[in-house]
Scaffold this motif. Structure first.
Motif, PDB file in Angstrom:
ATOM      1  N   HIS A   1      11.021  40.182 -12.692  1.00 20.67           N
ATOM      2  CA  HIS A   1       9.916  40.946 -13.436  1.00 20.67           C
ATOM      3  C   HIS A   1      10.459  41.894 -14.486  1.00 20.67           C
ATOM      4  CE1 HIS A   1      10.923  43.463 -10.341  1.00 20.67           C
ATOM      5  NE2 HIS A   1      10.195  44.519 -10.512  1.00 20.67           N
ATOM      6  N   LYS A   2      11.704  41.579 -14.896  1.00 22.96           N
ATOM      7  CA  LYS A   2      12.306  42.537 -16.001  1.00 22.96           C
ATOM      8  C   LYS A   2      11.915  41.753 -17.460  1.00 22.96           C
ATOM      9  CE  LYS A   2      16.367  44.831 -14.092  1.00 22.96           C
ATOM     10  NZ  LYS A   2      17.522  44.271 -13.620  1.00 22.96           N
ATOM     11  N   ILE A   3      11.201  42.562 -18.097  1.00 20.32           N
ATOM     12  CA  ILE A   3      10.855  41.901 -19.440  1.00 20.32           C
ATOM     13  C   ILE A   3      11.890  42.411 -20.366  1.00 20.32           C
ATOM     14  CG2 ILE A   3       9.219  42.123 -21.530  1.00 20.32           C
ATOM     15  CD1 ILE A   3       7.090  42.563 -19.073  1.00 20.32           C
ATOM     16  N   ASN A   4      12.741  41.339 -20.826  1.00 18.00           N
ATOM     17  CA  ASN A   4      13.735  42.003 -22.133  1.00 18.00           C
ATOM     18  C   ASN A   4      13.215  42.195 -23.209  1.00 18.00           C
ATOM     19  OD1 ASN A   4      16.084  42.815 -23.032  1.00 18.00           O
ATOM     20  ND2 ASN A   4      17.140  40.870 -22.823  1.00 18.00           N
ATOM     21  N   HIS A   5      12.511  43.348 -23.412  1.00 18.91           N
ATOM     22  CA  HIS A   5      11.563  43.668 -24.640  1.00 18.91           C
ATOM     23  C   HIS A   5      10.869  45.190 -24.667  1.00 18.91           C
ATOM     24  CE1 HIS A   5      10.640  42.070 -28.526  1.00 18.91           C
ATOM     25  NE2 HIS A   5       9.192  42.367 -28.271  1.00 18.91           N
ATOM     26  N   PHE A   6      10.620  45.429 -25.726  1.00 23.73           N
ATOM     27  CA  PHE A   6      10.143  46.894 -25.477  1.00 23.73           C
ATOM     28  C   PHE A   6       8.413  47.002 -25.569  1.00 23.73           C
ATOM     29  CE2 PHE A   6      10.528  46.144 -30.166  1.00 23.73           C
ATOM     30  CZ  PHE A   6       9.672  46.225 -30.790  1.00 23.73           C
ATOM     31  N   PHE A   7       7.959  45.844 -25.418  1.00 22.42           N
ATOM     32  CA  PHE A   7       6.675  45.890 -25.113  1.00 22.42           C
ATOM     33  C   PHE A   7       6.037  44.510 -24.611  1.00 22.42           C
ATOM     34  CE2 PHE A   7       6.516  44.100 -29.362  1.00 22.42           C
ATOM     35  CZ  PHE A   7       5.747  43.157 -29.528  1.00 22.42           C
ATOM     36  N   CYS A   8       4.862  44.290 -24.329  1.00 23.60           N
ATOM     37  CA  CYS A   8       4.607  42.972 -23.389  1.00 23.60           C
ATOM     38  C   CYS A   8       4.020  41.814 -24.630  1.00 23.60           C
ATOM     39  CB  CYS A   8       3.436  43.208 -22.530  1.00 23.60           C
ATOM     40  SG  CYS A   8       3.989  44.235 -21.173  1.00 23.60           S
ATOM     41  N   ASP A   9       5.035  41.250 -24.900  1.00 26.31           N
ATOM     42  CA  ASP A   9       4.681  39.986 -25.915  1.00 26.31           C
ATOM     43  C   ASP A   9       4.918  38.825 -25.513  1.00 26.31           C
ATOM     44  OD1 ASP A   9       4.410  39.039 -28.341  1.00 26.31           O
ATOM     45  OD2 ASP A   9       5.993  39.703 -29.300  1.00 26.31           O
ATOM     46  N   ILE A  10       4.349  37.821 -26.084  1.00 26.63           N
ATOM     47  CA  ILE A  10       4.327  36.334 -25.398  1.00 26.63           C
ATOM     48  C   ILE A  10       5.683  35.913 -25.038  1.00 26.63           C
ATOM     49  CG2 ILE A  10       3.204  34.397 -25.385  1.00 26.63           C
ATOM     50  CD1 ILE A  10       1.590  35.078 -27.697  1.00 26.63           C
ATOM     51  N   PRO A  11       6.420  35.775 -26.170  1.00 27.22           N
ATOM     52  CA  PRO A  11       7.927  34.964 -25.588  1.00 27.22           C
ATOM     53  C   PRO A  11       8.641  35.632 -24.584  1.00 27.22           C
ATOM     54  CG  PRO A  11       7.712  35.349 -28.017  1.00 27.22           C
ATOM     55  CD  PRO A  11       6.516  36.151 -27.481  1.00 27.22           C
ATOM     56  N   PRO A  12       8.562  36.795 -24.480  1.00 28.51           N
ATOM     57  CA  PRO A  12       9.710  37.559 -23.298  1.00 28.51           C
ATOM     58  C   PRO A  12       8.799  37.405 -21.868  1.00 28.51           C
ATOM     59  CG  PRO A  12       8.873  39.393 -24.693  1.00 28.51           C
ATOM     60  CD  PRO A  12       8.617  38.053 -25.311  1.00 28.51           C
ATOM     61  N   LEU A  13       7.478  36.929 -21.990  1.00 30.32           N
ATOM     62  CA  LEU A  13       6.793  36.936 -20.701  1.00 30.32           C
ATOM     63  C   LEU A  13       6.964  35.355 -20.330  1.00 30.32           C
ATOM     64  CD1 LEU A  13       4.097  39.561 -21.052  1.00 30.32           C
ATOM     65  CD2 LEU A  13       5.191  39.094 -18.837  1.00 30.32           C
ATOM     66  N   LEU A  14       6.912  34.628 -21.234  1.00 31.65           N
ATOM     67  CA  LEU A  14       6.965  33.130 -20.997  1.00 31.65           C
ATOM     68  C   LEU A  14       8.254  32.801 -20.414  1.00 31.65           C
ATOM     69  CD1 LEU A  14       5.221  31.214 -24.140  1.00 31.65           C
ATOM     70  CD2 LEU A  14       4.296  32.092 -21.975  1.00 31.65           C
ATOM     71  N   LYS A  15       9.305  33.706 -20.776  1.00 38.54           N
ATOM     72  CA  LYS A  15      10.799  33.445 -20.139  1.00 38.54           C
ATOM     73  C   LYS A  15      10.941  33.890 -18.733  1.00 38.54           C
ATOM     74  CE  LYS A  15      13.465  33.845 -24.339  1.00 38.54           C
ATOM     75  NZ  LYS A  15      13.811  34.701 -25.200  1.00 38.54           N
ATOM     76  N   LEU A  16       9.821  34.769 -18.105  1.00 37.73           N
ATOM     77  CA  LEU A  16       9.872  35.262 -16.657  1.00 37.73           C
ATOM     78  C   LEU A  16       9.083  34.348 -16.044  1.00 37.73           C
ATOM     79  CD1 LEU A  16       9.198  39.106 -16.959  1.00 37.73           C
ATOM     80  CD2 LEU A  16      11.482  37.726 -16.963  1.00 37.73           C
ATOM     81  N   ALA A  17       8.225  33.495 -16.281  1.00 41.13           N
ATOM     82  CA  ALA A  17       7.284  32.867 -15.688  1.00 41.13           C
ATOM     83  C   ALA A  17       8.047  31.670 -14.876  1.00 41.13           C
ATOM     84  CB  ALA A  17       6.258  31.916 -16.576  1.00 41.13           C
ATOM     85  N   CYS A  18       7.605  31.333 -13.582  1.00 38.50           N
ATOM     86  CA  CYS A  18       8.502  30.560 -12.961  1.00 38.50           C
ATOM     87  C   CYS A  18       7.746  28.892 -12.833  1.00 38.50           C
ATOM     88  CB  CYS A  18       8.854  30.912 -11.458  1.00 38.50           C
ATOM     89  SG  CYS A  18       7.635  31.525 -10.779  1.00 38.50           S
ATOM     90  N   THR A  19       7.504  28.567 -13.968  1.00 36.34           N
ATOM     91  CA  THR A  19       6.866  27.170 -14.142  1.00 36.34           C
ATOM     92  C   THR A  19       7.244  26.831 -15.533  1.00 36.34           C
ATOM     93  OG1 THR A  19       4.779  25.974 -14.109  1.00 36.34           O
ATOM     94  CG2 THR A  19       4.598  28.223 -14.930  1.00 36.34           C
ATOM     95  N   ASP A  20       6.787  25.411 -15.699  1.00 41.95           N
ATOM     96  CA  ASP A  20       7.176  24.861 -17.192  1.00 41.95           C
ATOM     97  C   ASP A  20       6.032  25.559 -18.050  1.00 41.95           C
ATOM     98  OD1 ASP A  20       7.864  23.792 -19.098  1.00 41.95           O
ATOM     99  OD2 ASP A  20       7.420  21.887 -18.326  1.00 41.95           O
ATOM    100  N   THR A  21       6.754  25.883 -19.071  1.00 42.73           N
ATOM    101  CA  THR A  21       5.583  26.809 -19.967  1.00 42.73           C
ATOM    102  C   THR A  21       5.292  26.010 -21.228  1.00 42.73           C
ATOM    103  OG1 THR A  21       7.395  27.829 -21.074  1.00 42.73           O
ATOM    104  CG2 THR A  21       6.415  29.061 -19.276  1.00 42.73           C
ATOM    105  N   TRP A  22       5.693  24.671 -21.313  1.00 39.65           N
ATOM    106  CA  TRP A  22       5.397  24.016 -22.540  1.00 39.65           C
ATOM    107  C   TRP A  22       3.832  24.034 -23.022  1.00 39.65           C
ATOM    108  CZ3 TRP A  22       2.358  19.916 -23.647  1.00 39.65           C
ATOM    109  CH2 TRP A  22       1.912  19.009 -22.492  1.00 39.65           C
TER     110      TRP A  22
END
Ligand SMILES: *[C@@H]1O[C@H](CO)[C@@H](O)[C@H](O)[C@H]1NC(C)=O
Length: 311
Positions: free
Chosen positions: A172-193
């Motif tokens: 649950h570590k968002i490697n960013h300084f605010f909650c934006d789409i691309p960094p959150l998609l990276k955390l999801a544990c499913t295919d995000t296509w």
């Protein structure tokens, strides 16, 4: 099945700029100063518009609304970033994260269409000066501004809902300084296509659509300026400064949302995000209006009104 590996995530950690561990205080001071200047710069435009009658035209109505947007926009990201830098408590709850994403996307996409509306306003003023006050009636201005907000709200709702319906696992570590789409998609544990495709098509469509509208207006403006051989320098310098805002805002926004796959390092993404979340709102009041004598006069006038009120 896989289901039992999922833990329910109630909060995220916004990693922010913690790779620059020695610079946290310096970054804090820098972002604080930028934030204060941005808010004061944009606030002075709103005050100049609302307190005086000098700027009582559609162009300044748009500018003033745009400044209001900019203040909300920086306020949706910078205060949280500042507290992360200073306090070191980098957690953000699941719902605050969703709210932050909703606000940032709403304000950013509304800004795209507000820029298009402002370009259209300049097109009418320069190419159809005699019809300007008829075409740009109060009703049309309200429709353009309201329409921008509706497109922004729909775009933002789509992406926020899709992103926060994804399953998130232990990371649950968002490697960013605010909650934006691309960094959150990276955390999801499913295919995000599916998400990536929707971002590419919908967000891409919103950005490119407003950019095309803006470019069409400026194309007409430039061709009309080139046709009239008397070089209308004032019109031209207004347009070239608007171009700067548009290039910074759209260039960085497109890098972030419209590209096939997210294979860039988050480090680059953070720096690019700084451009459209923090640097563009800082430059806007200077580029759009503070170089303009009418605006300077109105600001001086409104400040003197405020000073007189105190006595
Ligand atoms: C934004 O525009 C509306 C009209 O559409 C106007 O009533 C309002 O005062 C404007 N807001 C600012 C902050 O300029």
């Amino acid at each position: 099945m896989n289901g039992r590996n999922y833990t329910i995530i109630t909060e995220f950690i916004l990693v922010g700029f913690s790779e620059f561990i020695d610079l946290q205080l310096l970054l804090f001071i820098m972002f604080l100063l930028i934030y204060i200047i941005t808010v004061l710069g944009n606030l002075s435009i709103i005050l100049a518009y609302t307190l005086t009658t000098i700027l009582n035209t559609p162009m300044y109505l748009f500018l003033s609304n745009f400044s209001f947007l900019e203040i909300c926009y920086v306020t949706s990201t910078v205060p949280k970033l500042l507290s992360n830098l200073l306090v070191g408590d980098k957690t953000i709850s699941f719902y605050s994260c969703a709210l932050q994403m909703y606000c940032v996307l709403l304000l950013a996409s509304t800004e795209c269409y507000m820029l298009a509306a402002m370009a259209y306003d300049r097109y009418v003023a320069i190419c159809h000066p005699l019809l300007y006050s008829i075409i740009m009636s109060n009703k049309v201005c309200i429709q353009l501004i309201g329409g921008s907000w509706i497109i922004g709200a729909a775009n933002s709702l789509t992406h926020t809902t899709l992103t926060f319906n994804l399953p998130f696992c232990n990371d649950h570590k968002i490697n960013h300084f605010f909650c934006d789409i691309p960094p959150l998609l990276k955390l999801a544990c499913t295919d995000t296509w599916i998400n990536q495709t929707v971002v590419f098509i919908v967000a891409g469509g919103v950005i490119v659509g407003s950019l095309i509208l803006t470019i069409i207006s400026y194309a007409f403006i430039i061709s009309s300026i080139l046709n009239i051989h008397s070089r209308s320098n004032k019109a031209f310098s207004t347009c070239s400064s608007h171009f700067m805002v548009i290039t910074i805002f759209y260039g960085s926004g497109m890098f972030m949302y419209i590209r096939p796959n997210t294979k860039y390092a988050m480090y680059h993404e953070k720096l690019v995000s700084l451009m459209y979340t923090i640097i563009a709102p800082l430059l806007n009041p200077f580029i759009y209006s503070l170089r303009n004598n009418e605006v300077k006069l109105a600001i001086r006038h409104s400040l003197s009104l405020i000073a007189v009120d105190k006595y």
